[in-house]
Design an enzyme around this catalytic site. Structure first.
Site, short mmCIF file in Angstrom:
data_model
loop_
_atom_site.label_atom_id
_atom_site.label_comp_id
_atom_site.label_asym_id
_atom_site.label_seq_id
_atom_site.Cartn_x
_atom_site.Cartn_y
_atom_site.Cartn_z
N GLN A 237 0.70 -1.24 0.21
CA GLN A 237 -0.02 0.28 -0.05
C GLN A 237 0.69 1.22 -0.01
OE1 GLN A 237 -3.19 -2.03 2.80
NE2 GLN A 237 -3.68 0.17 2.61
N ARG A 384 -9.66 0.28 7.09
CA ARG A 384 -10.40 1.22 6.48
C ARG A 384 -10.94 2.31 7.49
NH1 ARG A 384 -14.35 -0.99 1.88
NH2 ARG A 384 -15.00 1.12 1.31
N CYS A 385 -10.01 2.97 8.12
CA CYS A 385 -10.19 3.99 9.18
C CYS A 385 -8.73 4.66 9.28
CB CYS A 385 -10.73 3.41 10.27
SG CYS A 385 -9.52 3.67 11.86
N GLU A 760 -13.28 5.49 4.11
CA GLU A 760 -13.30 4.58 5.41
C GLU A 760 -14.59 5.33 6.22
OE1 GLU A 760 -9.56 5.57 6.64
OE2 GLU A 760 -8.75 4.41 5.08
#
Ligand code: CDP
Length: 807
Positions: A237, A384-385, A760
Site C-alpha cells: 500500500q 479502513r479507518c 473509510e
C-alpha cells in the site's frame, strides 16, 4: 458539430470531470479476469517460498532440524534465524519504532509466527518440505488477556526488551508495557466530571478484527546479481516507503531498488506494513540468484498479518441534567500483540484516537492509552479507518447513547443538542484538532427526515407494548450515529512514518496530441483511482478524462509518495493532482497568450480552452496548446508540458456523516435482521458519485461484518480459534441488506478542490449505528451496554440475561 459552436455544457460533459458519474476504467480488465495480481506473475527460473510457522502461542524453540526438508528433491534452501543473524536480518524495524523477528530465534511469541522459510521449485514441494522441518518446542504459559499483561509478576514476553525502561514512545513501567500516551487536560476533566449533574461510566471493548482483504499478502523478489538491481513486486500500500525501508535494511542503494505494486485485491490497512515474507523472499533471491515468489494462504493471512482494533476503553462522560455534555474521559488498554507493528504516524502511538470527542462540542477531555504486549500477532493497523478513528468514533457514539439512556433522553435529541454548530468552524476540539468545515445539524436533520425518525420511534413503542403483552417475540432497535472522520495525513509537521513526511505527489506529462499521463505516489487497491484522478485533471486542464492515463505503484516511474491508507489519497494525492494540473494550466496560458499575441492577463479559461477576454472567438484549445508546447513556445520558455507537485496538506480533512440503522431481533433465536440502513455522507466536493456510492456500500458491508460477527478469538493457550473463513465471518450478498445512501456537500476550505476522503467513513459510522441499534432494542429493559460482535448467539445470550428467552 464543430468545437467552436459546442456549448459549454456539451464540452464540460465530454471532459467527464468533477462530479461526473464516470464508469470505472479499471473494471474493463477486472470484470474480464484480466487483472494482474502478484500471484499472476511468472518469471523464468522462479522458485517459491513457504513458511514453517509456530503452532504455539508462546514457546521456547529448543532446536530446528532442516536436514530432511533439504533432502526433498526440488528444495533449494531453508532459511532460519541462524542464517539471518550474521546478516543482521533476524529482526526488522516496525513502523512503530519497535523491532520484529523476521524468523523466530529462541522463542515464538504468537501462533503462526514465522520460524523457517523453505524455498523450492514449486509451491507444492515447498509445502511438503515445510512439514519435514523438525522444530522442538517447549510450551510456555501464554499471555492472552491484555488487561493482565502488566500485572505484578506477569512474565515479560520479549527477551530482547527485558529490563528496558524506555521504548520508542517514552518510559515503560513493565516488561510487557510498550508506551503510555496521554492527551488532554487531566485536572480540568476530573473537575468537570465531579461537578457534572450526571456521569455515565462504561467499559467499551472494540474487539480484535482482521482487515481480511480477498487477496492475501505476497511478493516476488528478483535480485539481478549482474547489475545489482533488486526488483520486488508486492501487495504494497506504500511502495516508496517500502523501497526506502528495503534500502535501509539491506544496504542496497535506493536507486537500485525498484518496488512495484501491481493490481491489489483490497488492502484495508493490512498491506501497509513490512512482513517477514518480503524480507525472506529478498534474502532467498539474493542467495539463489533467481526470482522468489511468496504468497500466503488465507489462514496465514488471518493468523499472522496485521490485525486491527483490540482497544479496551473505559469511558466516563459527564453532562448537565438537560443533556449538555461537559466532559469526557477515556482510560484504555491497547493490545498490540507480540511486537509493536502498529501503522500510525510516529507522534501518535494510538493513532488519531484523540478525535474521540467526535462531532460534539465537549469543553474538556482527557485520554490515557497504555499499549501492551501479548502473545498474539502484531499489527494494529488502520483497517479502513484513519489511524484508530473507528475505535474513537465507536467509543464516543456508544458513550453518548449510554448517557442518553441515563438522562432518559432520545439519542437523536442529545446529539442535536451537543453537535458542533456550523458557525463554530473551523472548530478547535478539546483534544487539539482543528476541524476544517462542517454543517452537522443539516446532515442530522436530513437523515432523521429521510427515515421519518419520529414515526420509527412510534412504531418501536407499539412493538414494545405488543412484546410486553406477549403478542410478538421480536424487539425493534433504532441506532443513530453521527461521526466525524479525520483523514488526509500529513501535514508533514505533525505526521511522518519512520521519519518520512506524509506528503503526496502527482507528476503530469501532456503529450503533443493533447492526451496525458499522470503518475501518483499513491496506489489503488480497488478504490478506482485511475478513474477519479483523471476526473480531477480533466476539470483542471481541460483534457477529457478518457484521454488521461493514471499510473501508480512503480517506484521507478512514480514520484515519491507515502501511499494509500487512511483515506489519504483524495485529501493529499488528489490535492497534488489538482496543483500539478494548475501548473500545467499556468504554462498553457503563457503559450496561448504567445500564440494569440496578447498578454496572459487578457485570457480567460473556458472549460477546455483559453479565450481572449471580450473577443471570445479568439481562442486556443488545450489540444492546440499541447502541440504548440512542443514546437512554438514563447522565447526563453522551455518546451514541453509537464509538471510535478509534492503536496504537504495544511491540515487534515474532516468528512462526516449521519447514519440510521433499524434492526429487528428475535429474542428466542437471537437472529438480528437489519431492516433498514440509511447513510448520509459528507465528503466535501464529490469527484465521482458512483464511486463514492460503491465505497460507501463496501465500507458498510465491512462495518456489518465487524458489528455482527467478526472477532479474532484466542483461547488461553494463544490458539486463534477462527483462522479460516469458515469461522471468521465475512459477509456476502446473502447477509448484506440494502444500503440507502445520501449526502450533503460541505467543501473543505483548504483542499484545492474542496474534497475530503470518503472510503473509510462508512466503516467508522456503520459499526456504531449497528451497535447502537442492537443496544437500543434492549435499552428499555435495563440494558446499558453489550459488547460487539452482535452475532446471533451473543444477542440471544443478552436476551437470556434479561430473562426474555423462552428457549
Ligand atoms: O485513500 P483511499 O483511496 O482509500 O480513499 P479516498 O481518498 O476516500 O478515495 C476513495 C475513492 O473515492 C477514490 O477513487 C476517490 O477519488 C473517490 N472520492 C470521490 O470521488 N470524491 C471524494 N470527495 C472523495 C473520494
Amino acid at each position: 458539430m464543430s468545437a467552436e459552436i459546442e456549448s459549454t455544457e456539451a464540452r464540460t460533459q465530454k471532459l467527464e470531470g468533477l462530479g461526473a458519474k464516470r464508469k470505472r476504467v479499471e473494471d474493463v480488465r477486472f470484470t474480464q479476469g484480466k487483472g494482474n495480481y502478484v500471484d499472476d506473475l511468472k518469471f523464468p527460473g522462479m522458485v517459491f517460498g513457504d513458511f514453517v510457522r509456530s503452532p504455539y502461542g508462546h514457546a521456547r524453540v529448543k532446536s530446528i532440524n532442516t536436514e530432511a526438508a533439504l533432502k526433498l528433491p526440488g528444495v533449494k534452501a531453508v532459511l532460519t534465524a541462524a542464517d539471518l543473524k550474521p546478516l543482521k536480518l533476524d529482526f526488522m524495524p516496525t513502523l512503530a519504532g519497535d523491532v520484529q523477528a523476521v524468523l523466530a530465534g529462541d522463542k515464538v511469541l504468537f501462533q503462526g509466527q514465522e520460524v523457517a522459510f523453505v524455498v523450492a521449485e514449486d509451491r507444492y514441494i515447498a509445502a511438503d518440505a515445510v512439514d519435514l522441518v523438525e522444530v522442538e518446542y517447549e510450551g510456555l504459559p501464554a499471555q492472552v488477556d491484555p488487561n493482565h499483561a502488566m500485572d505484578t509478576g506477569a512474565p515479560g514476553l520479549r527477551d530482547d526488551l527485558q529490563g528496558k525502561t524506555s521504548g520508542a514512545h517514552g518510559p515503560r513501567k513493565h516488561d510487557n508495557h510498550i508506551f503510555t500516551w496521554e492527551v488532554g487536560d487531566a485536572e480540568g476533566t476530573d473537575r468537570a466530571l465531579k461537578q457534572a449533574d450526571v456521569v455515565a461510566k462504561e467499559l467499551i471493548v472494540y474487539q480484535r478484527v482482521h482487515p481480511c482483504p480477498l487477496e492475501t499478502c505476497g511478493c516476488v523478489a528478483s535480485m539481478d546479481k549482474v547489475d545489482g538491481h533488486l526488483t520486488v513486486w508486492g501487495t504494497f500500500q506504500a511502495p516508496h516507503a517500502v523501497r526506502t525501508v528495503a534500502s535501509l535494511i539491506s544496504g542496497i542503494p535506493e536507486h537500485k531498488i525498484r518496488i512495484i505494486s501491481p493490481d491489489i485485491g483490497g488492502g484495508f490497512g493490512n498491506k501497509v506494513g513490512v512482513y517477514p515474507g518480503y524480507i525472506c523472499s529478498i534474502v532467498a533471491s539474493i542467495v539463489l540468484g533467481v526470482p522468489v515468489k511468496w504468497v500466503e494462504d488465507r489462514m496465514e493471512n488471518l493468523q499472522s498479518t496485521a490485525f486491527a482494533r483490540d482497544y479496551h476503553m473505559t469511558g466516563e462522560i459527564g453532562a448537565t441534567k438537560d443533556g449538555r455534555i461537559t466532559a469526557l474521559r477515556c482510560n484504555m488498554i491497547a493490545d498490540h500483540g507480540a511486537f509493536d507493528a502498529c501503522a500510525d504516524p510516529t507522534k501518535y502511538p494510538a493513532g488519531f484516537f484523540s478525535i474521540c470527542t467526535g462531532s460534539y462540542d465537549i469543553p474538556v477531555a482527557h485520554v490515557v492509552v497504555d499499549g501492551v504486549y501479548t502473545n498474539k500477532a502484531p499489527g494494529g493497523v488502520a483497517y479502513r479507518c484513519s489511524f484508530r478513528v473507528t475505535e474513537a468514533s465507536y467509543f464516543i457514539e456508544r458513550m453518548v447513547d449510554i448517557l442518553a439512556r441515563k438522562l432518559d433522553m432520545d439519542p437523536a435529541e442529545i446529539r442535536r443538542k451537543n453537535l458542533i454548530r456550523k458557525e463554530q468552524f473551523p472548530y478547535h476540539s478539546a483534544l487539539g484538532w482543528e476541524y476544517d468545515s462542517g454543517d452537522y445539524h443539516t446532515a442530522l436533520d436530513k437523515a432523521l427526515n429521510a427515515v421519518d425518525y419520529a414515526a420509527l420511534r412510534e412504531e418501536q413503542k407499539r412493538y414494545r407494548e405488543a412484546f410486553a403483552r406477549g403478542e410478538t417475540r421480536k424487539l425493534m432497535g433504532i441506532g443513530v450515529s453521527f461521526f466525524t472522520e479525520i483523514v488526509g495525513a500529513g501535514p508533514i509537521k505533525n505526521c511522518d512514518i519512520l521519519g518520512l513526511g506524509m506528503f503526496d505527489s502527482c507528476e503530469i506529462r501532456v503529450h503533443p496530441t493533447g492526451s496525458a499521463i499522470a503518475r501518483l505516489g499513491t496506489i489503488s487497491q480497488g478504490q478506482g483511482h485511475a478513474t477519479t484522478f483523471a476526473q480531477i485533471l480533466a476539470s483542471e486542464i481541460g483534457i477529457p478524462a478518457a484521454n488521461i492515463t493514471v499510473e501508480e505503484g512503480d517506484t521507478d516511474t512514480a514520484p515519491y509518495g507515502l501511499g494509500t491508507y487512511g483515506s489519504r489519497s483524495t485529501p493529499v494525492a488528489g490535492a497534488a493532482t489538482a496543483m500539478a494540473g494548475r501548473k500545467i494550466r499556468a504554462k498553457a496560458q503563457m503559450i496561448a497568450a504567445y500564440l494569440l499575441e496578447v498578454h496572459d492577463d487578457d485570457l480567460e479559461w473556458d472549460v477546455d480552452r483559453f479565450r481572449v477576454k471580450g473577443v471570445p472567438e479568439r481562442q486556443k484549445t488545450m489540444t492546440e496548446i499541447a502541440f504548440a508546447a512542443y514546437n512554438k513556445v514563447p522565447p526563453g520558455m522551455e518546451p514541453g508540458l509537464e509538471a510535478v507537485s509534492y503536496y504537504d496538506p495544511p491540515n487534515m480533512t474532516y468528512p462526516f456523516g449521519a447514519y440510521v440503522c433499524v434492526v429487528d431481533i428475535d429474542v428466542d433465536t437471537g437472529v438480528t435482521e437489519i431492516r433498514r440502513f440509511y447513510a448520509l455522507d459528507d465528503c466535501g466536493t464529490r469527484i465521482n458519485p458512483t464511486i463514492i456510492e460503491g465505497q460507501v456500500h463496501g465500507g458498510l458491508t465491512e462495518a456489518l461484518g465487524i458489528a455482527m460477527g467478526q472477532e479474532m478469538a484466542y483461547d488461553e493457550l494463544g490458539n486463534l480459534k477462527n483462522a479460516s473463513l469458515l469461522d471468521y465471518f465475512l459477509p456476502t450478498a446473502v447477509e448484506t441488506p440494502v444500503w440507502e445512501t445520501d449526502y450533503t456537500t460541505t467543501p473543505s476550505p483548504h483542499h484545492p478542490i474542496g474534497a475530503k476522503g470518503v472510503g473509510e467513513s462508512p466503516n467508522v459510522g456503520g459499526v456504531s449505528a449497528i451497535s447502537n441499534a442492537v443496544n437500543d432494542a434492549f435499552a428499555h429493559l435495563g440494558l446499558t451496554h453489550t459488547q460487539m460482535p452482535h452475532d446471533h448467539w451473543r444477542v440471544w445470550k443478552t436476551a437470556e440475561r434479561l430473562n426474555l428467552t423462552t428457549v
